[in-house]
Design an enzyme around this catalytic site. Structure first.
Site, PDB file in Angstrom:
ATOM      1  N   GLU A 151       0.829  -1.207   0.000  1.00 39.91           N
ATOM      2  CA  GLU A 151       0.000   0.000   0.000  1.00 39.91           C
ATOM      3  C   GLU A 151       0.863   1.257   0.000  1.00 39.91           C
ATOM      4  O   GLU A 151       0.605   2.211  -0.746  1.00 39.91           O
ATOM      5  CB  GLU A 151      -0.926   0.022   1.219  1.00 39.91           C
ATOM      6  CG  GLU A 151      -1.791   1.278   1.266  1.00 39.91           C
ATOM      7  CD  GLU A 151      -2.582   1.409   2.552  1.00 39.91           C
ATOM      8  OE1 GLU A 151      -2.792   2.572   2.996  1.00 39.91           O
ATOM      9  OE2 GLU A 151      -2.990   0.380   3.122  1.00 39.91           O
ATOM     10  N   ASN A 246      -2.370  -4.884   9.447  1.00 43.37           N
ATOM     11  CA  ASN A 246      -3.376  -4.590  10.470  1.00 43.37           C
ATOM     12  C   ASN A 246      -3.522  -5.733  11.461  1.00 43.37           C
ATOM     13  O   ASN A 246      -3.798  -5.499  12.642  1.00 43.37           O
ATOM     14  CB  ASN A 246      -4.720  -4.209   9.824  1.00 43.37           C
ATOM     15  CG  ASN A 246      -5.414  -5.379   9.160  1.00 43.37           C
ATOM     16  OD1 ASN A 246      -6.194  -6.079   9.781  1.00 43.37           O
ATOM     17  ND2 ASN A 246      -5.138  -5.596   7.878  1.00 43.37           N
TER      18      ASN A 246
END
Length: 311
Positions: A151, A246
């Protein structure tokens, strides 16, 4: 909340057969987080990949999501895996993963003659737009995130001058600029992001600091649900892939809160020894984790003497 230093010993126990080894295991309760598991961006990316993977005509440019179970299912469905850095793909269509990619990379693949399908999460696209707007306003671009993560590489791909950082030390060492424009990788803990923005103001008092919060709401929801859960259980199980930022952040936050935490990709990685002296187990999952993976972990815990507690 049970004591972390003095494990509770139960009078009630049962025999558990795990990998042909019989172990006496005390009973315990199982608590599922209020927010957990797959987010809408990942779900939609998987749906698009399955749709386009028919007859083996699709190459996914990287890991669609950081979850090996999902990747195996997609390969079985006919999808090929490639990489953004490759110079070509053996299929007419290529797919940008949920983590996104720079506009430069998308144009390059289109220029090579491929039909480019885009599974970028809408909230990651919002981060791209936000960073581009800050640059257009004359800001020096900064991304709070993990260097090398898919990302982050996508976010800075159109801005080679951008800085990526995760520590106060890195902020202190940055040359001063007239204006800093700061965003974050969508899966960073918001508390840490805000602390680094405060560090920018401390170490660069003569610079204009413009911060735009791009941490996604699903990440915030799972982090906040963890706050409560980690304080109520003796062991927290985070179900998520080894490359999932995450998922790792969930486990690390639980540990900072004083709760023992273990991250596993699937039920087969669970170690029975983790349950020794534990009376309550919490379960949560990263945003790329299939619901079925979480249910299998809970089913395994139940087979070991756990009782699921309704929320």
């Amino acid at each position: 909340m049970q004591s972390k230093s003095q494990p509770h010993k139960f009078s009630t126990s049962r025999s558990v057969n795990l990998s042909s080894t019989v172990v006496e295991q005390s009973e315990f309760t199982i608590h599922l987080a209020n927010h957990w598991g797959m987010c809408f961006g990942v779900r939609d990316a998987i749906s698009l990949a399955k749709e386009k993977a028919v007859d083996g005509k699709l190459t996914i440019l990287g890991e669609l999501v950081h979850n090996e179970v999902v990747r195996k299912k997609l390969r079985k469905a006919g999808a090929h895996e490639g990489d953004l850095s490759h110079l070509q793909a053996g299929t007419p269509e290529v797919l940008i993963t949920a983590h996104g990619a720079s506009d430069r990379e998308k144009r390059r693949w289109a220029g090579l003659g491929h039909r480019v399908q885009d599974a970028t999460c809408p909230l990651v696209k919002k981060a791209h737009t936000t960073l581009a707007t800050l640059v257009a306003e004359g800001c020096f671009p900064v991304v709070i995130g993990q260097k090398g993560h898919a990302e982050v590489e996508g976010l800075i791909g159109d801005f080679p001058e951008a800085e990526t950082l995760l520590t106060e030390e890195a902020i202190r060492e940055l040359p001063s600029r007239q204006k800093f424009g700061i965003i974050s990788q969508t899966t960073q803990p918001i508390e840490w992001v805000e602390s680094l923005v405060a560090a920018f103001k401390k170490f660069h008092p003569h610079s204009e600091i413009i911060f735009r919060d791009t941490v996604c709401q699903p990440t915030k929801n799972r982090q906040r649900a963890l706050d409560d859960l980690a304080r109520r259980v003796g062991l927290l199980i985070v179900v998520g892939g080894s490359n999932s930022n995450n998922s790792r952040q969930l486990a690390e936050k639980a540990q900072r809160l004083g709760c023992r935490a273990e991250r596993i990709a699937h039920a087969g990685e669970f170690d029975l020894k983790w349950l020794e002296g534990v009376e309550s187990v919490g379960v949560t999952a990263g945003t790329s984790t299939l619901p079925s993976c979480v249910e299998k972990v809970i089913a395994q815990l139940e087979s070991m003497g756990g009782t699921r507690v309704a929320r």
